[in-house]
Design a protein around this motif. Structure first.
Motif, PDB file in Angstrom:
ATOM      1  N   ALA A  19      20.754  -2.512  -7.249  1.00 52.05           N
ATOM      2  CA  ALA A  19      20.913  -3.849  -7.828  1.00 52.05           C
ATOM      3  C   ALA A  19      21.385  -4.886  -6.829  1.00 52.05           C
ATOM      4  N   GLY A  20      21.597  -4.483  -5.585  1.00 57.35           N
ATOM      5  CA  GLY A  20      22.066  -5.438  -4.589  1.00 57.35           C
ATOM      6  C   GLY A  20      20.988  -6.354  -4.056  1.00 57.35           C
ATOM      7  N   SER A  21      19.714  -6.035  -4.346  1.00 51.47           N
ATOM      8  CA  SER A  21      18.622  -6.854  -3.831  1.00 51.47           C
ATOM      9  C   SER A  21      17.328  -6.488  -4.549  1.00 51.47           C
ATOM     10  N   GLY A  22      16.288  -7.270  -4.281  1.00 48.85           N
ATOM     11  CA  GLY A  22      14.939  -6.930  -4.699  1.00 48.85           C
ATOM     12  C   GLY A  22      14.766  -6.715  -6.183  1.00 48.85           C
ATOM     13  N   ILE A  23      14.007  -5.680  -6.521  1.00 52.28           N
ATOM     14  CA  ILE A  23      13.689  -5.396  -7.925  1.00 52.28           C
ATOM     15  C   ILE A  23      14.948  -5.106  -8.725  1.00 52.28           C
ATOM     16  N   GLY A  24      15.874  -4.341  -8.160  1.00 56.23           N
ATOM     17  CA  GLY A  24      17.107  -4.012  -8.875  1.00 56.23           C
ATOM     18  C   GLY A  24      17.911  -5.240  -9.233  1.00 56.23           C
ATOM     19  N   ALA A  25      18.040  -6.176  -8.299  1.00 52.86           N
ATOM     20  CA  ALA A  25      18.773  -7.418  -8.580  1.00 52.86           C
ATOM     21  C   ALA A  25      18.077  -8.218  -9.658  1.00 52.86           C
ATOM     22  N   ALA A  26      16.746  -8.257  -9.612  1.00 48.36           N
ATOM     23  CA  ALA A  26      15.992  -8.995 -10.632  1.00 48.36           C
ATOM     24  C   ALA A  26      16.156  -8.350 -12.001  1.00 48.36           C
ATOM     25  N   VAL A  27      16.157  -7.026 -12.058  1.00 46.42           N
ATOM     26  CA  VAL A  27      16.370  -6.322 -13.333  1.00 46.42           C
ATOM     27  C   VAL A  27      17.753  -6.625 -13.884  1.00 46.42           C
ATOM     28  N   ALA A  28      18.764  -6.551 -13.022  1.00 49.88           N
ATOM     29  CA  ALA A  28      20.131  -6.846 -13.470  1.00 49.88           C
ATOM     30  C   ALA A  28      20.209  -8.254 -14.038  1.00 49.88           C
ATOM     31  N   ASP A  42      24.905  -0.278  -6.076  1.00 48.25           N
ATOM     32  CA  ASP A  42      24.177  -0.297  -4.810  1.00 48.25           C
ATOM     33  C   ASP A  42      24.995   0.410  -3.745  1.00 48.25           C
ATOM     34  N   VAL A  43      24.322   0.969  -2.759  1.00 49.59           N
ATOM     35  CA  VAL A  43      25.022   1.573  -1.632  1.00 49.59           C
ATOM     36  C   VAL A  43      25.721   0.504  -0.799  1.00 49.59           C
ATOM     37  N   ASP A  44      25.207  -0.715  -0.859  1.00 44.57           N
ATOM     38  CA  ASP A  44      25.810  -1.874  -0.198  1.00 44.57           C
ATOM     39  C   ASP A  44      26.753  -2.549  -1.190  1.00 44.57           C
ATOM     40  N   GLY A  45      28.024  -2.203  -1.108  1.00 46.49           N
ATOM     41  CA  GLY A  45      29.002  -2.716  -2.061  1.00 46.49           C
ATOM     42  C   GLY A  45      29.078  -4.226  -2.122  1.00 46.49           C
ATOM     43  N   PRO A  46      29.175  -4.927  -0.988  1.00 39.38           N
ATOM     44  CA  PRO A  46      29.218  -6.388  -1.030  1.00 39.38           C
ATOM     45  C   PRO A  46      27.981  -6.998  -1.686  1.00 39.38           C
ATOM     46  N   ALA A  47      26.804  -6.387  -1.469  1.00 36.91           N
ATOM     47  CA  ALA A  47      25.590  -6.901  -2.107  1.00 36.91           C
ATOM     48  C   ALA A  47      25.656  -6.730  -3.621  1.00 36.91           C
ATOM     49  N   ALA A  48      26.130  -5.579  -4.078  1.00 42.14           N
ATOM     50  CA  ALA A  48      26.284  -5.346  -5.512  1.00 42.14           C
ATOM     51  C   ALA A  48      27.262  -6.341  -6.113  1.00 42.14           C
ATOM     52  N   GLN A  49      28.337  -6.614  -5.381  1.00 42.55           N
ATOM     53  CA  GLN A  49      29.339  -7.566  -5.856  1.00 42.55           C
ATOM     54  C   GLN A  49      28.783  -8.983  -5.905  1.00 42.55           C
ATOM     55  N   VAL A  63      27.685   2.847  -4.789  1.00 33.22           N
ATOM     56  CA  VAL A  63      27.210   4.219  -4.987  1.00 33.22           C
ATOM     57  C   VAL A  63      26.038   4.505  -4.050  1.00 33.22           C
ATOM     58  N   ASP A  64      26.084   5.647  -3.394  1.00 36.40           N
ATOM     59  CA  ASP A  64      24.941   6.186  -2.674  1.00 36.40           C
ATOM     60  C   ASP A  64      24.287   7.202  -3.598  1.00 36.40           C
ATOM     61  N   VAL A  65      23.092   6.902  -4.109  1.00 36.89           N
ATOM     62  CA  VAL A  65      22.472   7.780  -5.101  1.00 36.89           C
ATOM     63  C   VAL A  65      22.109   9.141  -4.526  1.00 36.89           C
ATOM     64  N   ALA A  66      22.061   9.252  -3.211  1.00 38.13           N
ATOM     65  CA  ALA A  66      21.778  10.547  -2.592  1.00 38.13           C
ATOM     66  C   ALA A  66      22.964  11.501  -2.686  1.00 38.13           C
ATOM     67  N   GLU A  67      24.131  10.964  -3.058  1.00 37.05           N
ATOM     68  CA  GLU A  67      25.346  11.776  -3.176  1.00 37.05           C
ATOM     69  C   GLU A  67      25.662  12.007  -4.652  1.00 37.05           C
ATOM     70  N   PRO A  68      25.430  13.213  -5.159  1.00 39.80           N
ATOM     71  CA  PRO A  68      25.596  13.449  -6.598  1.00 39.80           C
ATOM     72  C   PRO A  68      26.992  13.153  -7.129  1.00 39.80           C
TER      73      PRO A  68
END
Length: 264
Positions: A19-28, A42-49, A63-68
């Protein structure tokens, strides 16, 4: 679009990855604009914020989605705050800039690309860990949160490249084909518990990935017979439709959104 569907998601809790950019940000943005309480992940915390700050009802999570374990903690936090989770849109993903450059160099030189023999284990695993493993982590966490309530909608973001595979991009194509098959298998399982899972498969879209695509490759994806690159908002509208009650009979669908570049 938000005005037309104002209130469509009133009272619902949504989580959007990437959600920090691109399609995810647009969906949010679409979900929040239509009444949902949104967690921007987002893995990029400042971008998510930064995205969350622009929305009326949003909270960021790094969140890094690669890390369960990180995925599980994020979903647990949402459940702790709200007691439920109604919508998940999983838009997080990565590309491989180096492979794109190798393909573009071959195109410019008029020779076939040679990528697979040069592709290292780390390059393969990075794409698979984020795109495919990450999707499994998110789907698993979503079902754990939604099945007890016997309701919920999950949307994954696949890719047209899973159908019309690009020569020299095997790891990305494989990861996204895996996303489609994984999502469809989980969809057939989850619907018995009132949870719908569907996928949108975008073609070329004006995101950060597109910005990193060499000009020679971008030119190959364009042309007068097809629509221009999609905007993130156009893809978001499809994802949000899949998350809405209007798509109640769609289960395990993979909606191809590539502007007419090919059909399946």
């Amino acid at each position: 679009m938000d005005g037309e569907h104002a209130g469509r998601f009133d009272g619902r809790v949504a989580l959007v990855t990437g959600a920090g950019s691109g399609i995810g940000a647009a969906v949010a943005g679409r979900l929040a604009g239509q009444g949902a309480e949104v967690f921007t992940v987002d893995v990029d915390g400042p971008a998510a914020q930064a995205v969350a700050k622009k929305l009326p009802r949003a909270q960021p999570l790094t969140v890094d989605v690669a890390e369960p374990a990180q995925v599980d903690r994020a979903f647990a936090e949402v459940s702790r705050r709200h007691g439920r989770l109604d919508i998940v849109v999983h838009a997080a993903g990565v590309d491989d800039v180096t492979a794109k450059e190798w393909i573009a160099e071959a195109l410019v030189a008029g020779r076939p690309p040679e990528v697979t023999g040069r592709l290292g284990d780390d390059g393969w695993r990075r794409v698979m860990r984020v795109n495919l493993d990450g999707t499994f982590h998110v789907l698993r966490a979503a079902l754990r949160a939604m099945v007890p309530h016997r309701s919920g909608a999950v949307v994954t973001v696949g890719s047209s490249s899973a159908f019309d595979t690009l020569a020299g991009y095997p790891h990305y194509a494989a990861s996204k084909a895996g996303v489609h098959a994984l999502s469809q298998s989980v969809a057939k399982e989850a619907i018995a518990f009132g949870v719908r899972v569907n996928t949108v498969a975008p073609g070329p879209t004006e995101t950060g990935m597109a910005a990193r695509t060499p000009a020679a490759l971008r030119h190959g994806f364009a042309g007068p017979r097809v629509r221009p690159y999609a905007t993130p908002e156009e893809i978001a509208d499809i994802a949000v439709f899949l998350a809405s009650d209007e798509s109640a009979n769609l289960v395990g669908a993979v909606l191809l959104a590539n502007g007419g570049r090919f059909t399946v």
